[in-house]
Design a protein around this motif. Structure first.
Motif, mmCIF file in Angstrom:
data_model
loop_
_atom_site.group_PDB
_atom_site.id
_atom_site.type_symbol
_atom_site.label_atom_id
_atom_site.label_comp_id
_atom_site.label_asym_id
_atom_site.label_seq_id
_atom_site.Cartn_x
_atom_site.Cartn_y
_atom_site.Cartn_z
ATOM 1 N N LYS A 163 0.825 -1.217 0.000
ATOM 2 C CA LYS A 163 0.000 0.000 0.000
ATOM 3 C C LYS A 163 0.853 1.259 0.000
ATOM 4 C CE LYS A 163 -3.954 -1.946 2.419
ATOM 5 N NZ LYS A 163 -4.639 -2.034 3.710
ATOM 6 N N ARG A 164 2.001 1.189 0.644
ATOM 7 C CA ARG A 164 2.859 2.370 0.738
ATOM 8 C C ARG A 164 3.820 2.495 -0.433
ATOM 9 N NH1 ARG A 164 3.266 5.077 5.489
ATOM 10 N NH2 ARG A 164 4.241 6.599 4.087
ATOM 11 N N GLY A 165 3.808 1.529 -1.347
ATOM 12 C CA GLY A 165 4.690 1.607 -2.505
ATOM 13 C C GLY A 165 6.074 1.042 -2.249
ATOM 14 N N GLY A 166 6.220 0.314 -1.166
ATOM 15 C CA GLY A 166 7.497 -0.327 -0.869
ATOM 16 C C GLY A 166 7.607 -1.660 -1.593
ATOM 17 N N ARG A 167 8.745 -2.268 -1.472
ATOM 18 C CA ARG A 167 8.986 -3.577 -2.071
ATOM 19 C C ARG A 167 9.252 -4.581 -0.963
ATOM 20 N NH1 ARG A 167 6.567 -1.690 -5.487
ATOM 21 N NH2 ARG A 167 7.268 -0.982 -7.499
ATOM 22 N N ILE A 168 8.560 -5.699 -1.035
ATOM 23 C CA ILE A 168 8.747 -6.774 -0.066
ATOM 24 C C ILE A 168 10.029 -7.519 -0.421
ATOM 25 C CG2 ILE A 168 7.802 -8.935 0.837
ATOM 26 C CD1 ILE A 168 4.993 -7.733 0.046
ATOM 27 N N VAL A 169 10.918 -7.623 0.548
ATOM 28 C CA VAL A 169 12.171 -8.356 0.360
ATOM 29 C C VAL A 169 12.197 -9.452 1.421
ATOM 30 C CG1 VAL A 169 14.686 -8.231 0.307
ATOM 31 C CG2 VAL A 169 13.317 -6.270 -0.480
ATOM 32 N N LEU A 170 11.869 -10.660 1.002
ATOM 33 C CA LEU A 170 11.865 -11.789 1.930
ATOM 34 C C LEU A 170 13.277 -12.325 2.107
ATOM 35 C CD1 LEU A 170 8.649 -13.639 0.724
ATOM 36 C CD2 LEU A 170 8.901 -12.121 2.689
#
Length: 174
Positions: free
Chosen positions: A71-78
């Motif tokens: 929602k905030r425009g971030g990228r998920i980095v697992l």
């Protein structure tokens, strides 16, 4: 770059990813606990159910953080999830003491995450952490602390068995 990104500092984004990993780790620990207490030579179904529900809840927390990141425009980095340090517990008491330490660690990480959001003036992120996590963490810490007190009170053997039966009934009512 995401079109919806606004006032979302890179440090906040990285901290959310770190918290996602911690929540998944906590889920992993509770999963190990749950299935330890489900073994035929341990057989405490109430503790199994409590730990299984806790594992599910921690995974849901990670998913909430992932949705927030998007929602905030971030990228998920697992990242790789480290395995639990322990995979066997000598008693329900020992497991609940480990669970309390874990919950306090997660709570501190959430407070640190809140501090990062405050540092960067991200009131949306601060509100999200307060509304979705902090109250629930304190309530969880209190519940586990109460369980530890009662497990100490009843003792091992029949006391632990009786505690487990009552826990199982309580969880079935919820």
């Amino acid at each position: 770059m995401s079109l919806c990104r606004q006032n979302y500092h890179e440090e906040c984004e990285a901290a959310i990813n770190k918290q996602i990993n911690l929540e998944l780790f906590a889920s992993y620990v509770y999963q190990a606990m749950a299935f330890h207490f489900d073994r035929d030579d341990v057989a405490l179904p109430g503790i199994h159910k409590f730990c299984k529900e806790s594992s599910d809840e921690e995974r849901e927390h990670a998913e909430k953080l992932m949705a927030f990141q998007n929602k905030r425009g971030g990228r998920i980095v697992l990242q790789a999830i480290k395995p639990p340090t322990d995979t066997e517990w000598s008693s329900a008491l020992q497991a609940m003491e480990a669970a309390l330490d874990l919950e306090k660690h997660v709570n501190q990480a959430l407070m640190d995450l809140h501090a990062v959001s405050s540092k960067h003036g991200d009131s949306h992120m601060s509100d999200f952490i307060e509304g979705e996590f902090l109250v629930e963490q304190v309530e969880g810490i209190k519940k586990i602390s109460d369980m530890i007190t009662n497990l100490k009170r009843v003792g091992a053997g029949l006391g632990e068995y009786t505690f487990d039966k009552e826990l199982q009934e309580e969880l079935s009512e919820d």
